[in-house]
Design an enzyme around this catalytic site. Structure first.
Site, PDB file in Angstrom:
ATOM      1  N   LYS A   1       1.233   2.561  -5.502  1.00  0.00           N
ATOM      2  CA  LYS A   1       1.238   3.962  -5.904  1.00  0.00           C
ATOM      3  C   LYS A   1       2.686   4.468  -6.030  1.00  0.00           C
ATOM      4  O   LYS A   1       3.408   3.990  -6.875  1.00  0.00           O
ATOM      5  CB  LYS A   1       0.392   4.779  -4.933  1.00  0.00           C
TER       6      LYS A   1
ATOM      7  N   TYR B   1      -9.268   6.581   2.232  1.00  0.00           N
ATOM      8  CA  TYR B   1      -9.360   5.869   0.948  1.00  0.00           C
ATOM      9  C   TYR B   1     -10.645   5.028   0.904  1.00  0.00           C
ATOM     10  O   TYR B   1     -10.964   4.332   1.874  1.00  0.00           O
ATOM     11  CB  TYR B   1      -8.126   4.987   0.792  1.00  0.00           C
TER      12      TYR B   1
ATOM     13  N   ARG C   1       5.482 -18.477   1.504  1.00  0.00           N
ATOM     14  CA  ARG C   1       4.489 -17.679   2.253  1.00  0.00           C
ATOM     15  C   ARG C   1       5.133 -17.123   3.520  1.00  0.00           C
ATOM     16  O   ARG C   1       4.936 -15.967   3.876  1.00  0.00           O
ATOM     17  CB  ARG C   1       3.235 -18.508   2.595  1.00  0.00           C
TER      18      ARG C   1
ATOM     19  N   ASP D   1      -1.606   6.034   7.136  1.00  0.00           N
ATOM     20  CA  ASP D   1      -1.497   5.590   5.744  1.00  0.00           C
ATOM     21  C   ASP D   1      -0.703   6.662   5.005  1.00  0.00           C
ATOM     22  O   ASP D   1      -1.191   7.772   4.774  1.00  0.00           O
ATOM     23  CB  ASP D   1      -2.904   5.411   5.160  1.00  0.00           C
TER      24      ASP D   1
END
Ligand SMILES: *Cc1c(COP(=O)(O)O)cnc(C)c1O
Length: 381
Positions: free
Chosen positions: A199, A100, A48, A174
């Site tokens: 994406k 978005y 982590r 973004d």
């Protein structure tokens, strides 16, 4: 190393594995790392907090955004969440409209309840951006090009407005739709770049992952603290898939842009099409800004048909190569009707999308096949 994008995409952050000579970064599929003595280790303790495959991805990505630091997350929204959790009740965040849908949902349905204020502004309207700033504005968050209308924000101009404002907000872009190959927001004055690497960076529709790039060391340390403390990290396999996808990003983006520009020309001349939205097309009101700010027009394109909503649905349901699906940025072409698919979460809000809008994620297939596919589907509408 060279600072050429194509070379960085393949080599940045990566060296042959010292223990075996493996040329490709291994998938360090381990949760924990042995210590030589108590507290003495090779830089990794627990996955982590850090994992070598993730480190290679973070460093490669940072190089592509011309950034000092990169951080990887379990998804684009996990990255967004980690940024927004740096703010406190009473803070105001100014957001670009057309954002978005999942980002809008996170802001409105999660963080609003914690007392963070959000307001929305058209990113192509600089006076409105200026007027939207308040004394407690701590962050400006926008996408360019926007989704699904492909509107543009002038990143350098927005950065200039924010630097001159008394509240000194941070500026986050973004950059999912453009990818760092088309534009590097930090070089234009942004403070934070975020991506849904699901994406274009991943590029093959086979992984969900988020990335953040920053230059400021204090900001990086705050975000890295949250990355570990909240733990929304990607696994090593997912990190590897994005690292591999990035190697062909420049090749793919060149083809996405080439195909989408040809489809824009085809659709703009089609008698059944009433409107197209594509940054490098002559019909785009910000074409000059697009050509200044972006290397090509990208692979995303939206259009409206004279037949409205019914025609939009008919076209979306009748393509054969373009798959009817949400998401974007993969090598394969996708088609969708945003109002009832990706943008359902903004229905009945000021961000609502025209039900007759069709959005394409133009893939890297042969453009003649893509146009023929659209031709036969539009003929049915
Ligand atoms: C998909 C997307 C996101 C969210 O990313 P996930 O990886 O799906 O969590 C954020 N911004 C934009 C522009 C997107 O397209």
């Amino acid at each position: 190393m060279s600072d050429q994008f194509e070379t960085l995409a393949i080599h940045a952050g990566q060296q042959p594995d010292p223990s075996t000579g493996a040329v490709m970064t291994p998938i360090y599929q381990t949760s924990t790392f042995v210590q030589d003595a108590v507290g003495v280790h090779k830089g990794y303790e627990y996955s982590r907090s850090g994992n070598p495959t993730r480190t290679a991805l973070q460093d490669c990505f940072a190089a592509l955004e011309a950034a000092q630091y990169g951080l990887a997350f379990a998804s684009g929204l996990a990255a967004t969440d980690t940024i927004i959790r740096q703010f406190a009740p009473g803070d105001h965040i100014l957001v670009g409209s057309d954002v978005y849908g999942g980002t809008f949902r996170l802001f409105e349905r999660e963080y609003k309840d914690f007392g963070i204020e959000f307001s929305y502004v058209d990113v192509d309207d600089l006076p409105a951006v200026q007027a939207g700033l308040r004394a407690n504005t701590k962050l400006v968050w926008l996408e360019t090009p926007t989704n699904p209308y492909l509107g543009l924000a002038d990143i350098a101009a927005v950065a200039g407005i924010l630097k001159a404002h008394s509240s000194q907000p941070l500026f986050a872009v973004d950059n999912t739709f453009a990818s760092p190959y088309l534009q590097q927001p930090l070089t234009l004055g942004a403070d934070i770049v975020i991506h849904s690497a699901t994406k274009y960076l991943g590029g093959h529709s086979d992984v969900v992952l988020g990335l953040v790039a920053v230059n400021d060391q204090t900001l990086k340390e705050r975000l890295a603290f949250s990355q570990n403390a909240a733990g929304a990290v990607p696994g090593p396999m997912d990190s590897f898939l994005v690292l591999r996808g990035i190697k062909t990003l420049p090749l793919r983006m060149d083809r996405h842009g080439h195909n989408a520009a040809a489809i824009a020309d085809y659709l703009a001349a089609h008698p059944k099409v009433s409107q197209i939205y594509y940054p490098f097309h002559a019909s785009h009101p910000q074409q000059a800004l697009a050509r200044k700010q972006m290397r090509n027009g990208g692979g995303m394109l939206s259009f409206e048909l004279k037949g409205g909503e019914a025609a939009a649905r008919t076209v979306a349901e009748n393509t054969r190569l373009f798959a009817l699906a949400e998401s974007l940025g993969g090598v394969e072409s996708l088609i969708e009707v945003p109002a009832v698919m990706t943008h359902l979460s903004v229905a009945n809000s000021p961000l609502a999308v025209d039900p007759g809008l069709v959005r394409l994620s133009v893939g890297v297939e042969h453009v003649d096949d893509l146009i023929a596919d659209l031709e036969q589907a539009i003929a049915k509408a």
